[in-house]
Design a protein around this motif. Structure first.
Motif, short mmCIF file in Angstrom:
data_model
loop_
_atom_site.label_atom_id
_atom_site.label_comp_id
_atom_site.label_asym_id
_atom_site.label_seq_id
_atom_site.Cartn_x
_atom_site.Cartn_y
_atom_site.Cartn_z
N LEU A 159 0.85 -1.18 0.00
CA LEU A 159 0.00 0.00 0.00
C LEU A 159 0.89 1.24 0.00
CD1 LEU A 159 -2.50 -1.22 2.74
CD2 LEU A 159 -2.83 -1.35 0.28
N LEU A 160 0.27 2.41 -0.13
CA LEU A 160 1.04 3.64 -0.17
C LEU A 160 1.80 3.86 1.13
CD1 LEU A 160 -1.36 6.12 -2.01
CD2 LEU A 160 0.60 4.87 -2.93
N ALA A 161 1.17 3.57 2.26
CA ALA A 161 1.83 3.79 3.55
C ALA A 161 3.03 2.87 3.72
CB ALA A 161 0.84 3.59 4.68
N THR A 162 2.89 1.60 3.34
CA THR A 162 4.02 0.67 3.45
C THR A 162 5.12 1.02 2.46
OG1 THR A 162 2.94 -0.87 1.92
CG2 THR A 162 2.52 -1.16 4.27
N GLU A 163 4.75 1.53 1.28
CA GLU A 163 5.75 1.91 0.30
C GLU A 163 6.54 3.13 0.76
OE1 GLU A 163 7.96 1.50 -3.19
OE2 GLU A 163 6.57 0.16 -2.15
N ILE A 164 5.88 4.07 1.41
CA ILE A 164 6.58 5.23 1.97
C ILE A 164 7.63 4.78 2.97
CG2 ILE A 164 6.30 7.28 3.42
CD1 ILE A 164 3.53 7.63 2.13
N TYR A 165 7.27 3.83 3.81
CA TYR A 165 8.22 3.31 4.80
C TYR A 165 9.38 2.61 4.12
CZ TYR A 165 10.07 0.42 8.58
OH TYR A 165 10.90 -0.19 9.49
N ASP A 166 9.09 1.78 3.12
CA ASP A 166 10.16 1.05 2.44
C ASP A 166 11.11 1.99 1.70
OD1 ASP A 166 9.17 -1.37 3.33
OD2 ASP A 166 7.95 -1.71 1.54
N GLN A 167 10.55 3.00 1.04
CA GLN A 167 11.39 3.94 0.30
C GLN A 167 12.27 4.76 1.24
OE1 GLN A 167 11.90 4.28 -2.94
NE2 GLN A 167 10.42 2.71 -3.53
N ALA A 168 11.76 5.08 2.43
CA ALA A 168 12.51 5.92 3.37
C ALA A 168 13.54 5.14 4.16
CB ALA A 168 11.56 6.63 4.32
#
Length: 302
Positions: free
Chosen positions: A256-265
């Motif tokens: 999801l967008l929230a998990t992708e934000i975490y992975d990218q950061a």
């Protein structure tokens, strides 16, 4: 013969003196400045920093180039993988919101109508899950939905299935757990929205020949719409921004967008791209809020 009538003069009480405009403005300013400063420091400045970060360029090595570029936004908007991720996030919010309303509405309606002396206790029990950490509740759902959990054991014992169902490490478990986690928020919003509700209106509709379904759809449901819309907005925003439950129950397989934000950061170290996704998610919040405001105005104007 005419006589002059002399009335006794009445004593008029002068209206209270209004405070000077300058003093009133000074008081209002003194009361609002601390809140504005707090919002500036805790919300506006981090948002400006995040926007500036999203306009930089980065790579998988963690290097950030201090430029002004829309490369991160273009990367998101031109990749079908991220479009699917955005759609999955939007669908998750819509489905969880729908089932949260479906399950919470009867509970809230019962709590409003009941005349039990334990009404306060029942309301407290309905919102008691908010006192428990979402991490603890999420791990509880992992245990319940696991292959050896209560749900699968019950289904096998009743003969509805002969093998354990896959209810964790996939979207099904995320949907189920998020509906339960968001229920207290929906119940609170519905209880607040039922403030316009009156049983006298139901009795009046019934006396005019309306059956129970007509009374519900013509009286109860329209009066509860402000609470439904508020609860839907709250649950939808919390759902599409949720991270802990999709990460744990999804087992790293639900993107999801929230998990992708975490992975990218944290994993990819591409902070500009993570910031760009954050702003895209924020834009989705704003779009939903605009729809909510228009729907609420239309309901209040009726």
């Amino acid at each position: 013969m005419t006589t002059a009538l002399h009335e006794r003069p009445t004593k008029t009480i002068p209206p209270p003196a209004e405070p000077p405009r300058r003093k009133l403005r000074g008081t209002v300013l003194a009361l609002t400045v601390p809140g504005l400063l707090g919002m500036l420091v805790s919300f506006v400045l981090p948002l400006v920093y995040l926007l500036r970060m999203s306009l930089k360029t980065g790579d998988s090595s963690g290097m950030i180039e201090d430029t002004v570029s829309f490369h991160s936004y273009a990367q998101f908007l031109t990749d079908g993988y991220y479009w699917k991720m955005a759609w999955d996030t939007l669908l998750l919010g819509l489905v969880v919101t729908f089932f949260a309303i479906l399950v919470s509405y009867p509970i809230a309606l019962f709590l409003v109508r009941t005349e039990s002396r334990f009404k306060g206790v029942l309301i407290a029990l309905a919102i008691a899950p908010l006192l428990t950490s979402s991490v603890v509740r999420t791990y509880g759902w992992i245990v319940l939905l696991g292959n050896q959990g209560v749900v699968n054991k019950t289904l096998q014992a009743t003969g509805l299935t002969d093998h354990p169902l896959a209810l964790v490490n996939n979207k099904v478990g995320v949907y189920i757990s998020l509906v339960e986690i968001m229920m207290p928020y929906m119940i609170l919003a519905l209880l607040a929205g039922f403030g316009r509700f009156s049983t006298d209106l139901e009795h009046a509709a019934a006396s005019l020949g309306a059956n129970r379904w007509k009374v519900f759809w013509r009286v109860v449901w329209p009066l509860s719409m402000p609470g439904v819309l508020t609860g839907a907005l709250l649950v939808f925003v919390l759902t599409i921004s949720s991270f802990i439950t999709p990460r744990l129950v999804g087992g790293g397989r639900v993107f999801l967008l929230a998990t992708e934000i975490y992975d990218q950061a944290t994993a990819t170290l591409n902070w500009p791209f993570a910031a760009a996704i954050s702003f895209i998610l924020l834009a989705l919040f704003g779009f939903v809020i605009v729809i909510y405001q228009r729907a609420l105005r239309r309901i209040e104007s009726q």
